[in-house]
Design a protein around this motif. Structure first.
Motif, PDB file in Angstrom:
ATOM      1  N   LYS A  66      18.900  68.716-105.994  1.00 18.35           N
ATOM      2  CA  LYS A  66      19.890  69.268-105.075  1.00 18.35           C
ATOM      3  C   LYS A  66      20.404  68.183-104.148  1.00 18.35           C
ATOM      4  N   LYS A  67      21.710  68.029-104.122  1.00 17.60           N
ATOM      5  CA  LYS A  67      22.319  66.979-103.304  1.00 17.60           C
ATOM      6  C   LYS A  67      22.550  67.478-101.890  1.00 17.60           C
ATOM      7  N   ILE A  68      22.067  66.726-100.919  1.00 18.42           N
ATOM      8  CA  ILE A  68      22.260  67.071 -99.527  1.00 18.42           C
ATOM      9  C   ILE A  68      23.527  66.392 -99.032  1.00 18.42           C
ATOM     10  N   PRO A  69      24.433  67.130 -98.398  1.00 18.44           N
ATOM     11  CA  PRO A  69      25.674  66.518 -97.914  1.00 18.44           C
ATOM     12  C   PRO A  69      25.412  65.282 -97.062  1.00 18.44           C
ATOM     13  N   PHE A  70      26.295  64.304 -97.204  1.00 19.98           N
ATOM     14  CA  PHE A  70      26.132  63.006 -96.570  1.00 19.98           C
ATOM     15  C   PHE A  70      25.911  63.120 -95.061  1.00 19.98           C
ATOM     16  N   GLU A  71      26.746  63.913 -94.380  1.00 20.18           N
ATOM     17  CA  GLU A  71      26.660  64.005 -92.925  1.00 20.18           C
ATOM     18  C   GLU A  71      25.301  64.542 -92.476  1.00 20.18           C
ATOM     19  N   ILE A  72      24.787  65.519 -93.213  1.00 15.48           N
ATOM     20  CA  ILE A  72      23.492  66.094 -92.869  1.00 15.48           C
ATOM     21  C   ILE A  72      22.383  65.087 -93.127  1.00 15.48           C
ATOM     22  N   SER A  73      22.457  64.418 -94.274  1.00 11.55           N
ATOM     23  CA  SER A  73      21.437  63.419 -94.617  1.00 11.55           C
ATOM     24  C   SER A  73      21.379  62.311 -93.579  1.00 11.55           C
ATOM     25  N   GLU A  74      22.546  61.825 -93.139  1.00 11.29           N
ATOM     26  CA  GLU A  74      22.588  60.733 -92.174  1.00 11.29           C
ATOM     27  C   GLU A  74      22.082  61.176 -90.806  1.00 11.29           C
ATOM     28  N   GLY A 132      32.099  61.307-101.353  1.00 12.54           N
ATOM     29  CA  GLY A 132      30.980  62.060-100.822  1.00 12.54           C
ATOM     30  C   GLY A 132      31.206  63.551-100.705  1.00 12.54           C
ATOM     31  N   GLY A 133      32.436  64.016-100.944  1.00 11.72           N
ATOM     32  CA  GLY A 133      32.728  65.434-100.930  1.00 11.72           C
ATOM     33  C   GLY A 133      32.859  66.016 -99.532  1.00 11.72           C
ATOM     34  N   PHE A 134      33.248  67.287 -99.489  1.00 15.01           N
ATOM     35  CA  PHE A 134      33.419  67.997 -98.224  1.00 15.01           C
ATOM     36  C   PHE A 134      32.643  69.303 -98.283  1.00 15.01           C
ATOM     37  N   ASP A 135      31.842  69.549 -97.254  1.00 18.56           N
ATOM     38  CA  ASP A 135      31.040  70.777 -97.145  1.00 18.56           C
ATOM     39  C   ASP A 135      31.223  71.292 -95.724  1.00 18.56           C
ATOM     40  N   HIS A 136      31.573  72.570 -95.584  1.00 14.83           N
ATOM     41  CA  HIS A 136      31.932  73.055 -94.240  1.00 14.83           C
ATOM     42  C   HIS A 136      30.742  73.080 -93.286  1.00 14.83           C
ATOM     43  N   ASN A 137      29.527  73.328 -93.798  1.00 17.52           N
ATOM     44  CA  ASN A 137      28.357  73.276 -92.907  1.00 17.52           C
ATOM     45  C   ASN A 137      28.112  71.852 -92.425  1.00 17.52           C
ATOM     46  N   ALA A 138      28.232  70.886 -93.338  1.00 17.14           N
ATOM     47  CA  ALA A 138      28.051  69.486 -92.960  1.00 17.14           C
ATOM     48  C   ALA A 138      29.131  69.054 -91.975  1.00 17.14           C
ATOM     49  N   HIS A 139      30.350  69.536 -92.190  1.00 15.53           N
ATOM     50  CA  HIS A 139      31.429  69.174 -91.276  1.00 15.53           C
ATOM     51  C   HIS A 139      31.213  69.811 -89.902  1.00 15.53           C
ATOM     52  N   HIS A 154      20.926  77.977 -91.861  1.00 16.46           N
ATOM     53  CA  HIS A 154      20.878  79.436 -91.719  1.00 16.46           C
ATOM     54  C   HIS A 154      20.845  80.145 -93.077  1.00 16.46           C
ATOM     55  N   ASN A 155      21.330  79.474 -94.124  1.00 18.09           N
ATOM     56  CA  ASN A 155      21.263  80.065 -95.469  1.00 18.09           C
ATOM     57  C   ASN A 155      20.031  79.641 -96.250  1.00 18.09           C
ATOM     58  N   GLY A 156      19.121  78.907 -95.598  1.00 16.68           N
ATOM     59  CA  GLY A 156      17.884  78.516 -96.255  1.00 16.68           C
ATOM     60  C   GLY A 156      17.682  77.015 -96.239  1.00 16.68           C
ATOM     61  N   PRO A 157      16.508  76.543 -96.687  1.00 18.06           N
ATOM     62  CA  PRO A 157      16.208  75.102 -96.705  1.00 18.06           C
ATOM     63  C   PRO A 157      17.179  74.347 -97.610  1.00 18.06           C
ATOM     64  N   LEU A 158      17.429  73.101 -97.281  1.00 23.42           N
ATOM     65  CA  LEU A 158      18.286  72.259 -98.109  1.00 23.42           C
ATOM     66  C   LEU A 158      17.483  71.375 -99.056  1.00 23.42           C
ATOM     67  N   ARG A 159      16.207  71.292 -98.821  1.00 24.04           N
ATOM     68  CA  ARG A 159      15.350  70.456 -99.652  1.00 24.04           C
ATOM     69  C   ARG A 159      14.121  71.280-100.017  1.00 24.04           C
ATOM     70  N   GLY A 160      13.816  71.347-101.300  1.00 23.71           N
ATOM     71  CA  GLY A 160      12.674  72.169-101.704  1.00 23.71           C
ATOM     72  C   GLY A 160      12.379  72.012-103.159  1.00 23.71           C
ATOM     73  N   GLY A 161      12.332  73.136-103.881  1.00 26.98           N
ATOM     74  CA  GLY A 161      11.951  73.106-105.288  1.00 26.98           C
ATOM     75  C   GLY A 161      12.937  72.361-106.172  1.00 26.98           C
TER      76      GLY A 161
END
Length: 402
Positions: free
Chosen positions: A180-188, A131-138, A169-176
């Motif tokens: 675009k894959k949303i990090p697992f932790e955020i999605s859950e 699932g990868g690692f993303d610092h915002n999701a973490h 803070h850097n913008g929407p995660l879902r849009g056009g």
């Protein structure tokens, strides 16, 4: 409402803008709590972040340099404090809620792994099959699960506005971009506590994102000069910085180098802040928002730099990328850091009992994916010096950052 809170909707002696986030009518918390008689909800969030374990660990996590390089280089903690200061300045200038802007700033780097961007890059590769690692999701995982301080819940139980700022803070995660894959932790977490990932965050959160850009550009210039990675005259390659240096030379001929550097950095920050205030106010005037929801649904960021200053920022980033982040002195450090992160991940995946008891117990009787993500949590939470100590203990050779 308690009369002791009545003045909290005013800051610096003036009322907040109608499109500012209002702590009295916020989006709530995952776990309901009674209001404080002495603090607004965004202030409580800020205080909880400051008192968190993850925030304290930022003191021993580096951005580019390692602690042994010197005592004056920025850590994640000093960088975060500087971002918080600039965030408050922007929020105050725009009549926004300063506490929310500061809370977003304080949370924005909580999820970074040890050894800065090098550590995160390698950890992401290690966890890619899981699932990868993303610092915002973490960071979201830290403030909603990993901080275990309160009797009634895991995490810090922050307000909707603080969480949306952390995530968006850097913008929407879902849009056009539908792919675009949303990090697992955020999605859950979004399934449990919807953060409206298709919308922008508040203007306060957008100010925190600008503050982050301003702070790391200015202070990487400062740290790069201190480290001798480039000299003052090298900065003249960037037209914007050359103009500031010419101004300093005209006003203060013969000024000693250390004072030139400080005068340059303070001017750099000031010019970016002043530009951001002017450009953001111009966008707000054109938009005429009447609520924070109008900001979220504007379809574009309301906080930003003018085209001229955005170009100057790009030139500065391009300079730093080549002359600092890819410097021959820095690259070996990044490679050594990467070897340590990868080595620890592989050791703990094979022998999770080598982790401390609490983590080892949690890794028992779980599947490979859950174990990998738990180990990523453990490694990401390490400070640089703790990761070095773990490497010496478990990797079978004295690994150091070269």
């Amino acid at each position: 409402m308690s009369s002791s809170l009545a003045g909290l909707s005013f800051q610096s002696g003036k009322p907040l803008a109608p499109y500012a986030a209002d702590f009295r009518h916020n989006g709530g918390r995952l776990f309901s709590e009674p209001p404080s008689p002495t603090r607004g909800d965004f202030q409580r969030d800020r205080d909880r972040l400051i008192h968190s374990s993850a925030f304290r660990r930022l003191a021993y996590k580096t951005q580019v340099f390692i602690p042994s390089e010197g005592d004056h280089f920025r850590t994640r903690l000093t960088h975060t404090i500087e971002v918080a200061q600039i965030s408050r300045a922007l929020a105050r200038g725009l009549a926004l809620d300063e506490d929310l802007a500061e809370a977003t700033a304080l949370s924005h780097d909580l999820g970074h792994a040890c050894f800065g961007h090098a550590g995160e890059e390698v950890l992401n590769k290690c966890v890619a099959p899981y699932g990868g690692f993303d610092h915002n999701a973490h960071a979201l995982r830290i403030v909603t699960r990993l901080e275990r301080r309160y009797a009634g819940w895991d995490g810090l139980n922050l307000c909707y506005e603080t969480l949306e700022g952390l995530v968006k803070h850097n913008g929407p995660l879902r849009g056009g971009d539908k792919n675009k894959k949303i990090p697992f932790e955020i999605s859950e977490f979004n399934k449990v506590f919807p953060l409206h990932l298709e919308l922008y965050a508040s203007a306060e959160a957008q100010c925190a994102a600008l503050a982050d850009d301003i702070a790391y550009n200015a202070h990487d210039v400062d740290d790069g000069l201190r480290a001798g990675l480039f000299d003052v005259d090298d900065l003249r390659e960037v037209a914007f910085l050359n103009g500031l240096l010419e101004e300093i030379a005209t006003l203060h001929p013969g000024l000693e180098r250390v004072r030139v550097i400080h005068e340059l950095v303070r001017r750099l920050i000031t010019r970016f802040v002043e530009d951001a205030l002017a450009e953001t106010q111009s966008r707000l005037t054109a938009l005429q928002p009447r609520s924070v929801d109008d900001i979220r649904r504007a379809g574009r960021a309301v906080a930003g730099f003018s085209p001229e200053m955005a170009a100057a920022q790009k030139d500065l980033k391009d300079f730093l990328f080549v002359r600092m982040y890819r410097h021959r002195v820095i690259l070996p450090v990044w490679k050594s850091a990467g070897r340590i992160v990868r080595g620890l991940f592989e050791v703990f995946m094979a022998e999770p009992q080598k982790m401390p008891e609490e983590w080892a117990q949690a890794a028992k009787n779980v599947g490979e994916v859950a174990r990998a993500r738990l180990i990523a949590d453990y490694i990401a939470g390490m400070t640089d010096r703790y990761a070095l100590a773990q490497a010496r203990q478990w990797l079978g050779q004295p690994l150091e950052l070269e």
